[in-house]
Design a protein around this motif. Structure first.
Motif, short mmCIF file in Angstrom:
data_model
loop_
_atom_site.label_atom_id
_atom_site.label_comp_id
_atom_site.label_asym_id
_atom_site.label_seq_id
_atom_site.Cartn_x
_atom_site.Cartn_y
_atom_site.Cartn_z
N GLY A 44 0.89 -1.29 -0.14
CA GLY A 44 -0.13 -0.14 0.03
C GLY A 44 0.83 1.36 0.05
N HIS A 45 1.78 1.28 0.70
CA HIS A 45 2.73 2.49 0.91
C HIS A 45 3.31 2.71 -0.43
N GLY A 46 4.04 1.77 -1.04
CA GLY A 46 4.52 1.95 -2.28
C GLY A 46 3.72 2.53 -3.43
N LEU A 65 8.09 -1.82 -8.49
CA LEU A 65 8.55 -3.04 -8.83
C LEU A 65 8.07 -3.87 -7.50
N GLU A 66 7.53 -4.93 -7.56
CA GLU A 66 6.97 -5.89 -6.64
C GLU A 66 7.59 -7.42 -6.82
N LYS A 67 8.15 -7.78 -5.92
CA LYS A 67 8.71 -9.18 -6.30
C LYS A 67 7.66 -10.12 -6.26
N GLY A 68 6.56 -10.25 -5.54
CA GLY A 68 5.48 -11.33 -5.51
C GLY A 68 4.36 -10.36 -6.44
N GLY A 73 2.23 -8.49 0.88
CA GLY A 73 2.97 -8.39 2.02
C GLY A 73 2.18 -7.98 3.23
N ASN A 74 2.62 -7.11 4.25
CA ASN A 74 1.73 -6.70 5.25
C ASN A 74 0.38 -6.07 5.02
N THR A 75 0.65 -5.36 3.59
CA THR A 75 -0.62 -4.90 3.59
C THR A 75 -1.94 -5.66 3.60
N GLY A 76 -1.78 -6.97 2.98
CA GLY A 76 -2.87 -7.86 2.67
C GLY A 76 -2.79 -8.80 3.90
N ARG A 77 -1.87 -8.61 4.90
CA ARG A 77 -1.99 -9.42 6.09
C ARG A 77 -2.51 -8.87 7.33
N ASN A 78 -2.54 -7.49 7.32
CA ASN A 78 -2.91 -6.90 8.50
C ASN A 78 -4.24 -6.87 9.08
N THR A 79 -4.53 -6.30 10.41
CA THR A 79 -5.82 -6.45 10.87
C THR A 79 -6.64 -5.04 10.73
N THR A 80 -6.11 -4.09 9.89
CA THR A 80 -6.56 -3.04 9.28
C THR A 80 -7.11 -1.77 10.13
N ILE A 81 -6.58 -1.70 11.20
CA ILE A 81 -7.22 -0.89 12.24
C ILE A 81 -6.50 0.59 11.77
N VAL A 82 -7.39 1.47 11.83
CA VAL A 82 -7.11 3.01 11.37
C VAL A 82 -7.39 3.78 12.49
N GLU A 209 11.77 -9.09 -8.90
CA GLU A 209 12.51 -8.68 -7.49
C GLU A 209 13.82 -7.69 -7.85
N VAL A 210 13.75 -6.87 -6.81
CA VAL A 210 14.95 -6.28 -6.69
C VAL A 210 16.33 -7.06 -6.11
N THR A 211 17.28 -7.03 -6.78
CA THR A 211 18.34 -7.86 -6.17
C THR A 211 19.79 -7.09 -6.03
N GLY A 367 6.74 -1.16 11.24
CA GLY A 367 6.42 -1.93 12.16
C GLY A 367 5.14 -2.59 12.11
N THR A 368 4.51 -2.60 13.30
CA THR A 368 3.39 -3.40 13.67
C THR A 368 2.14 -2.58 13.37
N GLY A 369 2.20 -1.15 12.84
CA GLY A 369 1.00 -0.38 12.92
C GLY A 369 1.08 0.67 11.82
N GLY A 370 1.32 0.12 10.64
CA GLY A 370 1.51 1.28 9.46
C GLY A 370 0.52 1.20 8.34
N PHE A 371 -0.54 0.09 8.61
CA PHE A 371 -1.54 0.27 7.46
C PHE A 371 -2.39 1.58 7.57
N LYS A 372 -2.48 1.93 8.97
CA LYS A 372 -3.48 3.13 9.21
C LYS A 372 -2.65 4.37 8.47
N ALA A 373 -1.47 4.21 7.95
CA ALA A 373 -0.72 5.24 7.60
C ALA A 373 -0.57 5.26 5.88
N ALA A 417 0.43 -4.59 19.02
CA ALA A 417 0.53 -4.65 17.68
C ALA A 417 -0.81 -4.39 16.89
N HIS A 418 -0.83 -3.59 15.97
CA HIS A 418 -1.98 -3.09 15.07
C HIS A 418 -1.53 -2.40 13.94
C1 LIG Z 1 -0.57 -9.46 11.41
C2 LIG Z 1 -0.28 -8.04 11.25
C3 LIG Z 1 -1.49 -7.19 11.76
C4 LIG Z 1 -1.15 -5.74 11.55
N1 LIG Z 1 -2.38 -4.96 11.91
C5 LIG Z 1 -2.22 -3.84 11.55
C6 LIG Z 1 -3.43 -2.85 12.08
O1 LIG Z 1 -4.34 -3.20 12.46
N2 LIG Z 1 -3.20 -1.46 11.82
C7 LIG Z 1 -2.44 -1.02 11.25
O2 LIG Z 1 -2.08 0.34 10.99
N3 LIG Z 1 -1.19 -1.59 10.93
C8 LIG Z 1 -1.04 -3.06 10.93
N4 LIG Z 1 -0.14 -3.89 10.79
C9 LIG Z 1 1.08 -3.03 10.07
C10 LIG Z 1 0.82 -2.82 8.40
O3 LIG Z 1 0.39 -4.04 7.93
C11 LIG Z 1 2.22 -2.45 7.65
O4 LIG Z 1 2.85 -1.47 8.63
C12 LIG Z 1 1.93 -1.70 6.58
O5 LIG Z 1 0.90 -2.50 5.70
C13 LIG Z 1 3.13 -1.50 5.72
O6 LIG Z 1 2.78 -1.45 4.25
P1 LIG Z 1 3.83 -1.46 3.26
O7 LIG Z 1 3.52 -1.12 2.09
O8 LIG Z 1 5.13 -0.67 3.73
O9 LIG Z 1 4.57 -2.77 3.24
P2 LIG Z 1 4.09 -4.17 2.63
O10 LIG Z 1 2.58 -4.35 2.41
O11 LIG Z 1 4.59 -5.40 3.44
O12 LIG Z 1 4.73 -4.09 1.19
C14 LIG Z 1 6.22 -4.39 0.87
C15 LIG Z 1 6.29 -4.95 -0.28
O13 LIG Z 1 7.52 -5.04 -0.66
C16 LIG Z 1 7.86 -6.19 -1.38
N5 LIG Z 1 9.31 -6.44 -1.48
C17 LIG Z 1 10.14 -6.90 -0.58
N6 LIG Z 1 11.40 -7.11 -0.93
C18 LIG Z 1 11.40 -6.90 -2.31
C19 LIG Z 1 12.31 -6.94 -3.35
N7 LIG Z 1 13.58 -7.22 -3.16
N8 LIG Z 1 12.14 -6.51 -4.53
C20 LIG Z 1 10.67 -6.17 -4.66
N9 LIG Z 1 9.87 -6.08 -4.01
C21 LIG Z 1 10.00 -6.47 -2.83
C22 LIG Z 1 7.19 -7.31 -0.71
O14 LIG Z 1 6.79 -8.37 -1.69
C23 LIG Z 1 5.62 -6.60 -0.03
O15 LIG Z 1 4.67 -6.96 -1.09
C24 LIG Z 1 -0.12 -5.18 10.81
C25 LIG Z 1 0.65 -6.13 10.14
C26 LIG Z 1 0.86 -7.31 10.46
C27 LIG Z 1 1.71 -8.32 9.93
#
Ligand SMILES: Cc1cc2nc3c(=O)[nH]c(=O)nc-3n(C[C@H](O)[C@H](O)[C@H](O)COP(=O)(O)OP(=O)(O)OC[C@H]3O[C@@H](n4cnc5c(N)ncnc54)[C@H](O)[C@@H]3O)c2cc1C
Ligand SMILES: [Zn+2]
Lengths: 418, 85
Positions: A44-46, A65-68, A73-82, A209-211, A367-373, A417-418
């Motif tokens: 989400g952040h990128g 550029l997204e490796k998967g 990543g965490n965007t699709g795995r979090n508990t979505t609290i804002v 994937e960026v290597t 860390g554990t709380g960036g979805f909201k941001a 964690a959230h």
């Molecule tokens: C279980 C869980 C619960 C959470 N609950 C909350 C919550 O309730 N509220 C909240 O605010 N936050 C929560 N968070 C935190 C939140 O999910 C993250 O802070 C936020 O989603 C990070 O977003 P992102 O886009 O930075 O990272 P990501 O979504 O992880 O995206 C990073 C991407 O980079 C890609 N990548 C990595 N290495 C490479 C490479 N070498 N080349 C290319 N691509 C690469 C990955 O595949 C990934 O898709 C939770 C996290 C978890 C795991």
């Protein structure tokens, strides 16, 4: 470029043609040889960064550029609290900027991110908890952020199924309540930003994937990827748990440790919980999804790790906390468990800014709380990259603070964690 | 749950142990001559590798002694375990 607008009319039109004419939401182009800006990481952040680069700064020759797959990543795995009720002014203003963007995001992106402002309760279980909560609520109000202190009686009136008995192991003494807080649909946030960025000309390149990070003297020149070399003037790295790995490619050391963090959903239930409840004391957080599942988060595993799973005994801790607050959930069955990798920083605040390498920018440590941001992070990071200078909202969040000592300690507001 | 081999007690459940982070970080011998950047590196900067990691654990609910382990941070497999020092 995709110009198809989503609306009630588009729904009707596509319904009568058996939904066979929906166009792809974004293209899947081959990477070009050169871009003005490369964003590494399609979370989400990128994606938000790419969108605001194109939208706010007119920089459209951009690749993500997204490796998967995006949002995997965490965007699709979090508990979505804002929410935005952080203690210190620097953090509160950054998260509040994000919350303001959330409030208009579905309209802005023409994509329903299902942002639901159902309120967030942060419970206190002791006199000291309540003093901390009152202090934080006071600080929030001074920063113009909605916040209230509520009593156990008020909590019980709003959430009849919660256990406020003084005989509980950790009795509930009160809570802070942010009514504008809530939840959103995680995938939709990634997809909405991807579609809107694509429509402005951004190339979203998955399975790439960026290597390696290429540099000449102290300036970046591009990246090595699993799909070949791509050059760029500027590179923004937003890879959450993998930030240290990318930093090492540039010969940099970051103050981060990556930990597994788990979450769970239950079997679907009829509507029973219409708000978000979090507790630092028993360390649990819970909401109910639109599908009816209870969405429950755990604490981080103690050790560092890049395995997207986490330890078994952590499940028991997370469930204990929920049963403590909601004894009637003791017979609910859990359906799925998964883990993400969170990049934990020493002061529980993100690192957003320039690096010692020219043209290389990092956005990590959420860390554990960036979805909201997500929207706010993209907004300030796009500014930082476009102007080669942080916005005033993220100026305090540079890597330099670990040398100057100006840490922003949000362990209190971010402890669960959230 | 990880199975961790304490050099003194043998293999036990992870929940008997506490994690102590990256190993081999020595407190600077001459703190008063350190620059801010050197302090920052000692206090905050970590390797956090994806792969082999040398790390400290303490057998908190056992013999209460510290030791150093080498673990792969992706597979979580331990490859070496030894007494500190
Ligand atoms: C279980 C869980 C619960 C959470 N609950 C909350 C919550 O309730 N509220 C909240 O605010 N936050 C929560 N968070 C935190 C939140 O999910 C993250 O802070 C936020 O989603 C990070 O977003 P992102 O886009 O930075 O990272 P990501 O979504 O992880 O995206 C990073 C991407 O980079 C890609 N990548 C990595 N290495 C490479 C490479 N070498 N080349 C290319 N691509 C690469 C990955 O595949 C990934 O898709 C939770 C996290 C978890 C795991
Ligand atoms: Zn032992």
């Amino acid at each position: 470029m995709n110009k198809q607008k989503y609306s009630i009319f588009a729904l009707l039109r596509n319904a009568v043609s058996y939904n066979e004419n929906w166009r792809q939401a974004w293209r899947s182009p081959e990477p070009k040889k050169k871009y003005d800006v490369i964003i590494v990481g399609g979370g989400g952040h990128g994606l938000a960064t790419a969108y605001y680069l194109a939208r706010e700064h007119g920089i459209r020759n951009v690749a993500v550029l997204e490796k998967g797959w995006i949002g995997g990543g965490n965007t699709g795995r979090n508990t979505t609290i804002v929410r935005s009720n952080y203690l210190w002014t620097e953090a509160a203003l950054l998260y509040e900027k994000s919350l303001k963007l959330w409030e208009g995001l579905s309209q802005e992106l023409n994509y329903n991110v299902m942002f639901s402002q159902r309120g967030v309760y942060n419970l206190g279980h002791s006199l000291q908890d309540m003093r901390d909560i009152e202090r934080r609520v006071g600080a929030n109000r001074l920063n113009g952020i909605d916040a209230e202190v509520v009593t156990p009686g008020q909590i019980k009136a709003a959430i009849p199924i919660i256990n406020i008995s003084p005989k509980a192991r950790y009795p509930i003494s009160g809570a802070s309540l942010q009514r504008r807080g809530g939840v959103a649909r995680h995938d939709a946030v990634a997809w909405g930003f991807a579609r809107a960025a694509d429509a402005l000309g951004v190339d979203i390149i998955q399975q790439c994937e960026v290597t390696g990070l290429n540099r000449q003297a102290d300036r970046v020149t591009g990246v090595e990827t699993s799909r070949g070399r791509i050059t760029a003037d500027k590179i923004g790295v937003v890879v959450a748990g993998h930030a240290s790995v990318l930093a090492a490619m540039a010969g940099l050391r970051f103050p981060l440790e990556s930990h597994p963090l788990q979450a769970y959903v239950s079997e679907p239930l009829k509507p029973i919980l219409d708000t978000v409840v979090m507790s630092n004391g028993v360390h649990g957080y819970i909401s109910q999804s639109d599908k009816g599942e209870l969405v429950i988060g755990a604490g981080v595993d103690a050790y560092t790790g890049y395995g997207q799973r986490g330890s078994f005994h952590t499940i028991e801790h997370a469930m204990q906390a929920i049963i403590e607050l909601f004894p009637l959930f003791s017979r609910v069955r859990m359906l799925r468990q998964w883990g993400g990798i969170v990049d934990v920083s020493p002061d529980a605040c993100p690192i957003i800014g320039k690096t010692p390498v020219q043209g290389l920018y990092f956005n990590c440590g959420w860390g554990t709380g960036g979805f909201k941001a997500t929207p706010g992070s993209g907004w300030v990071f796009a500014h930082t990259i476009a102007r080669d200078n942080p916005h005033e909202l993220n100026a305090a969040f540079g890597l330099e603070r670990f040398t100057s000592g100006a840490l922003i300690d949000e362990h209190g507001a971010a402890a669960v964690a959230h | 749950m990880l199975l961790i081999k304490c050099p003194w007690c043998g293999t036990r459940d992870e929940s008997e142990f506490s994690y102590g982070g990256e190993a081999d970080i020595a407190r600077p011998a001459t703190p008063d001559t350190l620059t801010d950047a050197e302090w920052a590196d000692y206090l905050f900067m970590r390797k956090n590798p994806r792969g082999l990691h040398r790390e400290q654990w303490v057998h908190a609910h056992g013999c209460r002694r510290w030791f150093v382990l080498e673990r792969d941070t992706v597979t979580y497999r331990f490859s070496a375990t030894r007494e500190p020092g």
